[in-house]
Design a protein around this motif. Structure first.
Motif, PDB file in Angstrom:
ATOM      1  N   TYR A 130       0.829  -1.204   0.000  1.00 23.75           N
ATOM      2  CA  TYR A 130       0.000   0.000   0.000  1.00 23.75           C
ATOM      3  C   TYR A 130       0.867   1.260   0.000  1.00 23.75           C
ATOM      4  CZ  TYR A 130      -4.363  -2.543   0.872  1.00 23.75           C
ATOM      5  OH  TYR A 130      -5.458  -3.347   0.758  1.00 23.75           O
TER       6      TYR A 130
ATOM      7  N   GLN B 218     -11.823  -1.556  -7.820  1.00 21.58           N
ATOM      8  CA  GLN B 218     -11.940  -1.471  -6.365  1.00 21.58           C
ATOM      9  C   GLN B 218     -13.357  -1.126  -5.941  1.00 21.58           C
ATOM     10  OE1 GLN B 218      -9.645  -0.117  -8.323  1.00 21.58           O
ATOM     11  NE2 GLN B 218      -7.705   0.258  -7.293  1.00 21.58           N
TER      12      GLN B 218
ATOM     13  N   THR C  65       2.338   1.807  -3.463  1.00 19.30           N
ATOM     14  CA  THR C  65       1.302   2.302  -4.372  1.00 19.30           C
ATOM     15  C   THR C  65       0.944   3.746  -4.054  1.00 19.30           C
ATOM     16  OG1 THR C  65       0.400   0.057  -4.493  1.00 19.30           O
ATOM     17  CG2 THR C  65      -0.993   1.831  -5.303  1.00 19.30           C
ATOM     18  N   GLY C  66       0.863   4.067  -2.764  1.00 20.57           N
ATOM     19  CA  GLY C  66       0.553   5.437  -2.365  1.00 20.57           C
ATOM     20  C   GLY C  66       1.617   6.420  -2.814  1.00 20.57           C
TER      21      GLY C  66
ATOM     22  N   MET D 162      -4.127   5.296   0.287  1.00 20.70           N
ATOM     23  CA  MET D 162      -3.162   4.198   0.297  1.00 20.70           C
ATOM     24  C   MET D 162      -2.161   4.344   1.440  1.00 20.70           C
ATOM     25  SD  MET D 162      -3.782   2.057  -2.181  1.00 20.70           S
ATOM     26  CE  MET D 162      -4.762   1.979  -3.697  1.00 20.70           C
TER      27      MET D 162
END
Length: 321
Positions: A8, A175, A11-12, A45
């Motif tokens: 996460y 999502q 990705t963030g 994220m």
């Protein structure tokens, strides 16, 4: 130990870079809106675990409002030129696919190592192992591509921003729809759907149950636009109670092939905008605004064949006759 939280964070950071670069791009007609959109995704994220359900819900509402106000503009990232890309393609030829192939290899290899070796279990968390391995594969593929092809340092981020700008808000559909599937499951929609299908298709044999499950997965995916949304509903309605419990199907095989049957529906619906509408727009097809554009029409025969193949595979592999 590498956990899902690390995936996460990676990705963030990527979406945070998209946000900053969009804000600094004067050629993007909606740079402030784009920067806010990608920035909110980065925020979810990076800090979603601390924001809680209410905070994340507000972020989702904000993203929907931004997406509803208009399209996100496509920026002009400073990256490699068309001539440079053509020269690289002529030089490396099929070797360009090696980094892309590293992603599934690391994903599968990391999953197996984590489950069957002590070193893998020490390195990769046993929770969501496949997703962690997939993220690790993406990072390793990126490092390998940078070391091998030596593009400009910012090329991966700028090219990623260009691709995300082209996809726009549709990047969030998987999502969103997966979350909707979880909501449907909590609301017992699966039981209602199972009763409706049972009235239309008499599931008196294992084959009829397999047919109903696979066809239902594909049809519900056509309606929802995403197999992840259809999966919990159809599996709760038919997959587990009938195919697995009533007729003795292997749950691992039933669920795996059932998901593949749902993906067949993805190929046949404009609701899967990120798969079927965005490519039509990128290719500037003359019928891109049609519900059945050229991309979908080209995919329907393959989808139908694969759906039949999945039904047969489930029937012959999931049961011990």
């Amino acid at each position: 130990m590498i956990t899902l939280e690390h995936a996460y964070v990676a990705t963030g950071l990527m979406f945070a870079a998209f946000s900053i670069l969009s804000l600094r791009d004067p050629l993007n007609p909606t740079r402030f809106r784009s920067a806010l959109f990608w920035g909110l995704i980065a925020l979810s994220m990076l800090f979603g675990s601390w924001l809680g359900g209410f905070g994340n819900g507000l972020l989702v509402i904000a993203l929907v409002v931004i997406g509803a106000t208009g399209k996100l503009g496509v920026g002009k990232p400073a990256t490699t030129t068309s001539d440079q890309r053509q020269a690289s393609a002529a030089r490396w030829r099929n070797a360009l696919f090696v980094p892309a192939l590293l992603v599934p290899l690391v994903a599968v290899g990391g999953t197996l190592l984590a489950k069957h070796t002590l070193a893998g279990a020490w390195l990769i968390s046993p929770v969501q192992t496949t997703l962690i391995s997939l993220g690790l594969g993406c990072v390793i593929a990126l490092v390998a591509a940078m070391a091998w092809f030596r593009p400009p340092v910012m090329a991966p981020v700028q090219e990623g921003r260009r691709l995300m700008d082209s996809i726009g808000w549709a990047a969030l559909l998987p999502q969103m729809l997966a979350s909707l599937g979880a909501v449907f499951l909590a609301a017992d929609v699966g039981e209602v759907v199972g009763d409706l299908i049972a009235r239309v298709i008499p599931m008196t044999s294992a084959f009829m149950a397999v047919f109903a499950y696979c066809a239902g997965m594909a049809l519900f995916t056509v309606i929802m636009g995403n197999a992840f949304a259809a999966f919990p509903v159809m599996t709760a309605a038919i997959g587990l109670p009938i195919v697995v419990h009533q007729f003795g199907g292997d749950p691992a095989i039933v669920c795996a092939i059932g998901m593949l049957a749902g993906f067949c529906g993805t190929l046949m619906t404009p609701m899967a905008a990120n798969f079927n509408v965005v490519p039509a727009n990128l290719l500037e097809l003359p019928d891109r605004n049609s519900p059945l554009n050229g991309v979908i029409r080209a995919q329907i025969p393959t989808a139908a064949i694969m759906l039949l193949a999945n039904m047969l595979l489930m029937y012959f592999l999931a049961f011990r006759f």
